[in-house]
Design an enzyme around this catalytic site. Sequence first.
Site, PDB file in Angstrom:
ATOM      1  N   LYS A   1      -9.019  -3.193   4.669  1.00  0.00           N
ATOM      2  CA  LYS A   1      -7.722  -2.594   4.988  1.00  0.00           C
ATOM      3  C   LYS A   1      -7.240  -2.882   6.412  1.00  0.00           C
ATOM      4  O   LYS A   1      -6.044  -2.869   6.675  1.00  0.00           O
ATOM      5  CB  LYS A   1      -7.761  -1.085   4.735  1.00  0.00           C
ATOM      6  CG  LYS A   1      -7.856  -0.730   3.258  1.00  0.00           C
ATOM      7  CD  LYS A   1      -7.811   0.770   3.041  1.00  0.00           C
ATOM      8  CE  LYS A   1      -7.987   1.100   1.564  1.00  0.00           C
ATOM      9  NZ  LYS A   1      -7.856   2.538   1.300  1.00  0.00           N
TER      10      LYS A   1
ATOM     11  N   ASP B   1      -1.813   5.218   1.435  1.00  0.00           N
ATOM     12  CA  ASP B   1      -2.883   6.228   1.427  1.00  0.00           C
ATOM     13  C   ASP B   1      -2.388   7.564   1.983  1.00  0.00           C
ATOM     14  O   ASP B   1      -2.773   8.627   1.499  1.00  0.00           O
ATOM     15  CB  ASP B   1      -4.084   5.748   2.249  1.00  0.00           C
ATOM     16  CG  ASP B   1      -4.886   4.690   1.513  1.00  0.00           C
ATOM     17  OD1 ASP B   1      -4.861   4.680   0.269  1.00  0.00           O
ATOM     18  OD2 ASP B   1      -5.535   3.861   2.179  1.00  0.00           O
TER      19      ASP B   1
END
Length: 272
Positions: free
Chosen positions: A68, A104
């Site tokens: 990420k 997220d």
Amino acid sequence: MAIDNQTMLICSLAIKQGRLGAAMHNAAYSNLGVNAIYIPLTTSDIQGSINGIRAMNFRGTTISMPYKQEVMKLLDKIDPIAKRIGAVNTVLNRDGVLIGYNSDWIGVVEALKEVTILKGKRVVLVGAGGAARAAAYGLNKRGCKVTIFNRTAAKAKSIAKEFGLKFGGKPSKIKDSGDYDIIINATSVGFYPNENASAINYSAISSGKIAMDVVITPALTQFLKHAKSKGCKIVFGRRMLLHQALFQVKLFTKRNPPFKIMEKALLVASRK
Ligand code: ATR
């Protein structure tokens, strides 16, 4: 829908793949009647994989552990929120330009919103990695009063400073007086195969609060098990997974994601 030369290619890149993402995405595309397929790909070469996305004109990819952060330098543009969080979990290919997003934080916020109103809530946040940063951003944005704790306290301190949160110290410093409304494990502790571990001591969990875990496998982590036994309302990491995936489907297809269908696909895949 049959796969042909028009099929929109979407994938997931991770060092280890689960089945939940594919279940939700493919159920959504099928329900929407979009000619698209989502393929979970296991890779140890994120740069090569991103080159592949460009070369084969994938519509996009989702990014999981441990890429990420690393993926950010391989993209053409980063959405300002993803830049602020410092992590990308979604990449959209817009006419050859790869743009990185973070959903997220939406996952954390929406999962909690299913059980409570966030504004003004006192949150104990444990962790200082990408998931914790996403939670810190989202909860702060939604008006929570966040205190952050982490094993390496210095990292929590710098996140506190960056996002305007209160700094708590190591997780052992969480007061058992329970002066919070929501407690969140945003560390990777408790993830399979170390499912007996918890970054948050049993004694730090106060009864009757809301407890959320970002860990996805197992669904019921040790931390959540403890919280449940103390009468807390528990929020599974899988609710976060669902909500962040809704954003991704919308981004890739420009269509409203079918919530119920994706939720059901997640539940069915979870049982397997
Ligand atoms: P992610 O980006 O998925 O959130 P990460 O960047 O690897 O993951 O961060 C993992 C988090 O889990 C960190 O907060 C880490 O604490 P440190 O900053 O002290 O490393 C936390 N963590 C990992 N193993 C831990 C353990 N055994 N006990 C407590 N915290 C732990």
